[in-house]
Design a protein around this motif. Structure first.
Motif, PDB file in Angstrom:
ATOM      1  N   GLY A  55     -39.331 -27.951   3.252  1.00 49.90           N
ATOM      2  CA  GLY A  55     -40.578 -28.713   3.229  1.00 49.90           C
ATOM      3  C   GLY A  55     -41.012 -29.065   4.636  1.00 49.90           C
ATOM      4  O   GLY A  55     -40.462 -28.581   5.632  1.00 49.90           O
ATOM      5  N   TYR A  56     -42.032 -29.930   4.702  1.00 49.90           N
ATOM      6  CA  TYR A  56     -42.608 -30.324   5.989  1.00 49.90           C
ATOM      7  C   TYR A  56     -42.907 -31.811   5.970  1.00 49.90           C
ATOM      8  O   TYR A  56     -43.234 -32.386   4.925  1.00 49.90           O
ATOM      9  N   SER A  57     -42.764 -32.454   7.120  1.00 50.66           N
ATOM     10  CA  SER A  57     -43.251 -33.823   7.287  1.00 50.66           C
ATOM     11  C   SER A  57     -44.465 -33.771   8.196  1.00 50.66           C
ATOM     12  O   SER A  57     -44.552 -32.936   9.091  1.00 50.66           O
ATOM     13  N   ILE A  58     -45.427 -34.674   7.927  1.00 53.00           N
ATOM     14  CA  ILE A  58     -46.699 -34.663   8.654  1.00 53.00           C
ATOM     15  C   ILE A  58     -46.903 -36.033   9.273  1.00 53.00           C
ATOM     16  O   ILE A  58     -46.739 -37.065   8.612  1.00 53.00           O
ATOM     17  N   GLN A  59     -47.274 -36.057  10.552  1.00 50.56           N
ATOM     18  CA  GLN A  59     -47.545 -37.305  11.262  1.00 50.56           C
ATOM     19  C   GLN A  59     -48.963 -37.261  11.812  1.00 50.56           C
ATOM     20  O   GLN A  59     -49.518 -36.192  12.092  1.00 50.56           O
ATOM     21  N   TRP A  60     -49.544 -38.466  12.007  1.00 51.79           N
ATOM     22  CA  TRP A  60     -50.871 -38.536  12.623  1.00 51.79           C
ATOM     23  C   TRP A  60     -50.882 -39.657  13.651  1.00 51.79           C
ATOM     24  O   TRP A  60     -50.048 -40.560  13.648  1.00 51.79           O
ATOM     25  N   PRO A  63     -49.275 -43.852  19.355  1.00 50.95           N
ATOM     26  CA  PRO A  63     -48.040 -43.720  18.573  1.00 50.95           C
ATOM     27  C   PRO A  63     -48.276 -42.902  17.291  1.00 50.95           C
ATOM     28  O   PRO A  63     -49.378 -42.867  16.768  1.00 50.95           O
ATOM     29  N   TRP A  64     -47.203 -42.243  16.842  1.00 50.91           N
ATOM     30  CA  TRP A  64     -47.296 -41.367  15.685  1.00 50.91           C
ATOM     31  C   TRP A  64     -46.873 -42.121  14.419  1.00 50.91           C
ATOM     32  O   TRP A  64     -45.879 -42.848  14.420  1.00 50.91           O
ATOM     33  N   ARG A  65     -47.638 -41.926  13.359  1.00 51.05           N
ATOM     34  CA  ARG A  65     -47.357 -42.550  12.069  1.00 51.05           C
ATOM     35  C   ARG A  65     -47.154 -41.453  11.029  1.00 51.05           C
ATOM     36  O   ARG A  65     -47.807 -40.411  11.084  1.00 51.05           O
ATOM     37  N   PHE A  66     -46.261 -41.715  10.089  1.00 53.18           N
ATOM     38  CA  PHE A  66     -46.016 -40.729   9.039  1.00 53.18           C
ATOM     39  C   PHE A  66     -47.178 -40.742   8.045  1.00 53.18           C
ATOM     40  O   PHE A  66     -47.508 -41.782   7.466  1.00 53.18           O
ATOM     41  N   LEU A  67     -47.806 -39.582   7.886  1.00 57.16           N
ATOM     42  CA  LEU A  67     -48.766 -39.399   6.810  1.00 57.16           C
ATOM     43  C   LEU A  67     -48.022 -38.935   5.563  1.00 57.16           C
ATOM     44  O   LEU A  67     -48.273 -39.397   4.455  1.00 57.16           O
ATOM     45  N   VAL A  68     -47.086 -38.008   5.768  1.00 50.21           N
ATOM     46  CA  VAL A  68     -46.179 -37.541   4.707  1.00 50.21           C
ATOM     47  C   VAL A  68     -44.781 -37.564   5.311  1.00 50.21           C
ATOM     48  O   VAL A  68     -44.425 -36.680   6.082  1.00 50.21           O
ATOM     49  N   THR A  98     -61.791 -39.123  14.281  1.00 48.21           N
ATOM     50  CA  THR A  98     -60.903 -38.183  14.980  1.00 48.21           C
ATOM     51  C   THR A  98     -59.456 -38.635  14.828  1.00 48.21           C
ATOM     52  O   THR A  98     -59.136 -39.808  15.057  1.00 48.21           O
ATOM     53  N   ARG A  99     -58.606 -37.692  14.424  1.00 50.35           N
ATOM     54  CA  ARG A  99     -57.172 -37.939  14.334  1.00 50.35           C
ATOM     55  C   ARG A  99     -56.417 -36.752  14.904  1.00 50.35           C
ATOM     56  O   ARG A  99     -56.921 -35.626  14.891  1.00 50.35           O
ATOM     57  N   TYR A 100     -55.226 -37.022  15.421  1.00 57.35           N
ATOM     58  CA  TYR A 100     -54.320 -35.973  15.899  1.00 57.35           C
ATOM     59  C   TYR A 100     -53.176 -35.837  14.882  1.00 57.35           C
ATOM     60  O   TYR A 100     -52.700 -36.835  14.339  1.00 57.35           O
ATOM     61  N   TYR A 101     -52.750 -34.586  14.666  1.00 55.32           N
ATOM     62  CA  TYR A 101     -51.715 -34.321  13.671  1.00 55.32           C
ATOM     63  C   TYR A 101     -50.632 -33.433  14.275  1.00 55.32           C
ATOM     64  O   TYR A 101     -50.893 -32.631  15.183  1.00 55.32           O
ATOM     65  N   ARG A 102     -49.422 -33.578  13.772  1.00 54.52           N
ATOM     66  CA  ARG A 102     -48.346 -32.646  14.082  1.00 54.52           C
ATOM     67  C   ARG A 102     -47.449 -32.528  12.845  1.00 54.52           C
ATOM     68  O   ARG A 102     -47.377 -33.445  12.023  1.00 54.52           O
ATOM     69  N   VAL A 103     -46.792 -31.371  12.756  1.00 56.87           N
ATOM     70  CA  VAL A 103     -46.015 -31.045  11.557  1.00 56.87           C
ATOM     71  C   VAL A 103     -44.603 -30.661  11.971  1.00 56.87           C
ATOM     72  O   VAL A 103     -44.412 -29.976  12.988  1.00 56.87           O
ATOM     73  N   ARG A 104     -43.605 -31.098  11.201  1.00 58.03           N
ATOM     74  CA  ARG A 104     -42.214 -30.721  11.421  1.00 58.03           C
ATOM     75  C   ARG A 104     -41.689 -29.998  10.169  1.00 58.03           C
ATOM     76  O   ARG A 104     -42.014 -30.380   9.050  1.00 58.03           O
ATOM     77  N   ALA A 105     -40.886 -28.983  10.399  1.00 64.85           N
ATOM     78  CA  ALA A 105     -40.257 -28.272   9.286  1.00 64.85           C
ATOM     79  C   ALA A 105     -38.891 -28.884   8.980  1.00 64.85           C
ATOM     80  O   ALA A 105     -38.199 -29.394   9.880  1.00 64.85           O
TER      81      ALA A 105
END
Length: 902
Positions: free
Chosen positions: A571-576, A583-588, A608-615
């Motif tokens: 799966g993946y976790s998503i932060q914004w 600072p980064w907050r967990f969206l998922v 406007t939001r910034y996102y990053r994804v982790r596997a």
């Protein structure tokens, strides 16, 4: 001019010294020593990446002056981060036309140029090579030079053309600065600034050489690195005159001519040269002879014969001018015999070694050199590869040959009088040419069990096409090589090494295979298979508005990481974050499943939001992807609030409203307004766009006392929002227009009747009454004779007037807004009547025959001026009256009755 390696100022000084010494002391002809000369510029070199090095190749300039043979080359380098050219090799010290730059600067783009060197000095530089991006390089962080600069002469003008530099983060190009040099680029002067990527330098003289430097100008004031080019103007499409024509006696029967190509070849390639000869100092010339070489041998002459020569070049446009005339005189003596035992031996695919023995007879003087000729057949078509070696060595290497090709050779000896006959003919065939080594081999681990190889095909396949590749691997960088594949049997330039264990390191090399043989090995590349670990970072993350709901939703898509860490992605976790720095907050926070899309909902427009994804895998959470920014679409604004209006007169209504509660995420740029005579429409737009954020508007040009409905909608860059709720208002009434058609009619001696028509425009309110003015002096002064009667009738009678009274009248209408303008004027006169009775008649005798009458004028003249009096007389006491004067025809009030009896 003499050139050395001491720098530009030293060169100038040496020219002055040489002239001061050589010219007065020993003339060139007397000394037998030609002045030093420098060669022309070679063609632009070719730069090719070979592993982590760069190989340069070029063609030697056309140069046949054996008094000053080329002895080496100067090589200069220019990088996208450097301000100017700098020396890479001041003198290679050899005539090879290739060079390997083993350690070029990294992370940049490089160009090269070369110049030939003779004993006379260093010639002009070539044009710049193609650009090469060095291994591992990225786009430079500093400005680069303009690319692909060319200078092309068009008559007496030179056209410059270039491409813009590679983009530089944070830098914006505002234009280009062009500089020009007339002294080989020693000093540059400002020529122009331009925003275009081309420039035409006009007004130059024929044959003028100019060197150019172009640099980018940046909006922050920086000036980038330079690109260089040069050109020489021309006069016509035909070539110029050949250069450096020389005539040299080669014994008692031969005169050899040699020359250099023209500095200007014209607008097409040179086809051939014409040589003509004169025996009488040019008084008459023989028919021209044609050659495609830059040399000519005039044979069969008698000893001691003087001949005069001139040469011209021809291209498709025609012949150019003849050179200046040169002369030579054949010598007396005997030439050497032919060399003996010539042998030709191929030593590579591009070189053949020649060796021979000196002639049995050297002739009447010592041998000073050899002429070497080559042909593609044994029986003819000979061409010189050396007109005079200038030494007595009996070996020679012929290079730059085509592979797998047979060449025939013969050699002739030269003494101070002539060139002897040729040796025996011998031949050799160059070896087949194997391919070049494959380039840029890379090895990349693909998970825990696969290493993928990738390489570039050889830059040259030699004499046969590449049919496959040999691949070897080893556990260490040196030695221990074993065939992984002895021949792939196809031309694919990728190969997977599979079934490896996790954390396995392998070294690889690749060679190309053709029918001519196997090439040298490529560079060595290595890689290590992955260990069981967390996955790599997801790639290709994109964030875009989500279709029709893009004003409140953002859709994220990404690709799985190239490295799963050796176990499946769970799966993946998503932060914004509101910014790229956190600072980064967990969206998922936890696994989302293996889907590579996600929709972030419930956002505001233009957010406007910034996102990053982790596997995630069984070993844990991997590194985050690159942060990517996304912005929801802007929406149309909400409806304006609290629309209200107030009358501003009979033709204006002022609107006011409050801005919408939401502007849709982007600034409001204006409002649109519409109007209707009914709350239910139809609606008519009156302002498509106010173009202002002001929340007030005055609607003018309206009808008085008329009710109007209004609605307002806000506008932003997305479009027009909903209409506000309706609001209505009535304009004020206005004073009525003037009545029309006023007439005045007399009725008898004391009355004038007036009539008129009501105003066409009542001002939006009923007519309440009319004001009537009269004037007895023709309109000089007016008096109101009726002001506010409670009647709106359009008739009026002016009574109790005197007979023959003339009056002017005007009428104005009255409503609740006031009194309007006056109508037209009308005039009338009451009827006139007879005058009244004269008064106070008195008769007084004045003697015996005269009675004096006197009286006073009547109290009324009847409305008309009295013009005379009638006088009657009675002699019987008033029973019968007779006219005494029917009309006195004057206004005197006295009369004398004369001629009476006593």
């Amino acid at each position: 001019m003499i050139w050395n390696r001491l720098g530009r100022p030293a060169r100038f000084l040496m020219v002055a010294t040489a002239v001061a010494c050589w010219i007065p002391c020993v003339p060139e002809a007397a000394a037998g020593m030609p002045l030093p000369q420098v060669p022309p510029a070679p063609p632009s070199p070719t730069a090719t990446a070979v592993g982590s090095s760069i190989r340069l190749t070029w063609t030697a300039p056309t140069w046949s002056n054996q008094s000053f043979p080329i002895t080496g080359y100067e090589i200069e380098i220019f990088t996208s981060a450097s301000p100017d050219w700098r020396d890479l090799e001041t003198n290679t010290g050899k005539t090879d036309t290739e060079y390997l730059h083993a350690n070029p600067p990294q992370n940049t783009i490089v160009w090269y140029r070369v110049a030939a060197i003779t004993a006379g000095g260093t010639g002009d530089h070539s044009g710049q090579s193609n650009q090469v991006e060095t291994t591992g390089s990225t786009r430079p962080g500093t400005p680069g030079a303009p690319r692909n600069l060319t200078a092309v002469a068009v008559g007496t003008a030179i056209n410059l053309d270039w491409d813009e530099p590679f983009p530089t983060p944070g830098k914006t190009i505002s234009g280009y600065q062009v500089n020009v040099s007339t002294n080989r680029g020693v000093n540059f002067a400002f020529l122009t600034n331009t925003t275009a990527t081309e420039y035409r330098h006009e007004g130059l003289s024929v044959g003028a050489t100019r060197h150019y430097r172009v640099r980018a100008l940046y909006s922050d004031g920086d000036l980038g690195p330079a690109a260089y080019a040069n050109a020489t103007t021309v006069a016509t499409a035909m070539p110029g005159a050949p250069q450096n024509l020389r005539a040299t006696a080669a014994g008692p029967t031969v005169i050899n001519l040699a020359w250099s190509p023209p500095a200007w070849r014209g607008t097409s390639a040179i086809n051939d040269y014409q040589v003509r000869v004169s025996a009488d100092l040019g008084a008459s010339w023989g028919l021209p002879q044609t050659t495609n070489q830059t040399s000519f041998h005039h044979t069969g002459l008698a000893a001691g014969t003087t001949r005069h020569y001139e040469v011209r070049a021809r291209n498709a446009s025609g012949p150019g001018p003849w050179t200046s005339v040169v002369s030579a005189t054949t010598s007396t003596g005997t030439p050497p015999g032919p060399p003996r035992a010539l042998t030709a031996t191929a030593v590579s695919s591009s070189a053949i070694d020649l060796s021979w023995s000196p002639p049995g007879s050297g002739g009447s003087s010592a041998i000073v050199g050899y002429r070497i000729e080559r042909s593609s057949t044994r029986t003819g078509g000979w061409g010189e590869i050396e007109d005079d070696t200038g030494n007595t060595r009996t070996t020679y290497r012929d290079t730059g040959l085509a592979p797998n090709t047979t060449y025939y050779y013969r050699v002739s000896a030269i003494n101070s009088f002539a060139t002897g006959g040729p040796s025996n003919v011998d031949d050799a065939t160059t070896e087949p040419d194997v391919p070049n080594a494959p380039g840029r081999l890379t090895a990349q681990a693909r998970g825990i069990s696969v290493i993928e190889l990738d390489w570039r095909a050889p830059s040259s396949s030699g004499t046969s096409r590449v049919t496959g590749y040999q691949i070897q691997s080893s556990n260490r960088r040196t030695g221990g090589w074993r065939d992984l594949v002895d021949d792939t049997g196809d031309t694919r330039t990728t190969y997977p090494d599979t079934a490896l264990a996790p954390s396995t390191t392998r070294y690889y090399r690749v060679a190309a295979i053709s029918d001519a043989g196997t090439s040298a090995w490529s560079n060595i590349a290595h890689a290590t298979t992955d260990d069981l670990t967390v996955p790599g970072a997801p790639t290709s993350l994109t964030v875009v508005p989500n279709g029709l709901t893009g004003s409140t939703e953002l859709r994220l898509t990404w690709r799985p990481p190239a490295n799963t860490g050796g176990s499946p992605i769970t799966g993946y976790s998503i932060q914004w974050s509101p910014s790229a720095r956190g600072p980064w907050r967990f969206l998922v926070p936890g696994p989302t499943g293996t889907a590579t899309t996600y929709v972030d909902e419930g956002l505001a427009p233009n957010t406007t939001r910034y996102y990053r994804v982790r596997a995630l895998n069984a070993q844990g959470q991997g590194n985050p992807s690159t942060a990517v920014r996304g912005t929801t679409d802007a929406a149309r604004p909400d409806r304006p609030r609290n629309l209200r209006e107030r009358g501003a007169g009979p033709d204006s209504i002022i609107l006011n409203w409050d801005a919408p509660a939401s502007n849709g995420g982007t600034p409001i740029t204006g409002y649109t307004i519409r109007r209707s005579g009914s709350k239910d429409g139809p609606w008519m737009p009156i302002v498509p766009n106010t173009g202002s954020t002001a929340t007030t508007y005055t609607n003018t040009g309206l009808q008085p006392a008329t009710f109007y409905w209004y609605q307002v909608a806000a506008i932003n860059r997305v479009g027009t929002g909903d209409w506000s709720f309706e609001a209505g208002m009535t304009t004020h009434p206005e004073a009525p227009d003037a009545p029309t058609g006023l007439t005045a009619r007399p009725v008898g001696t004391s009355r004038i009747d007036l009539s008129w028509s009501a105003p066409r425009n009542t001002g939006g309110a009923p007519i309440l009454a009319y004001r009537i003015d009269a004037s007895d002096d023709g309109g000089g002064t007016w008096q109101t004779i009726r002001r506010h009667p409670a009647s709106a009738g359009t008739r009026f009678s002016d009574l109790n007037l005197q007979p023959a009274t003339t009056r002017r009248y005007r009428v104005a209408a009255i409503n609740t807004a006031g009194t309007g303008p006056f109508s037209n004027t009308a005039r009338a006169t009451t009827e006139a009547t007879v005058p009244g009775t004269p008064r106070s008649l008195d008769a007084e005798a004045d003697g015996t025959s005269r009675i004096e009458l006197s009286w006073r004028e009547p109290t009324s003249d009847g409305g008309s001026r009295i013009t005379g009096y009638r006088i009657e007389v009675s002699e019987d006491g008033g029973t019968r009256w007779d006219d005494l004067v029917a009309n006195t025809r004057n206004t005197r009030t006295t009369y004398a009755h004369t001629g009476l009896e006593p």
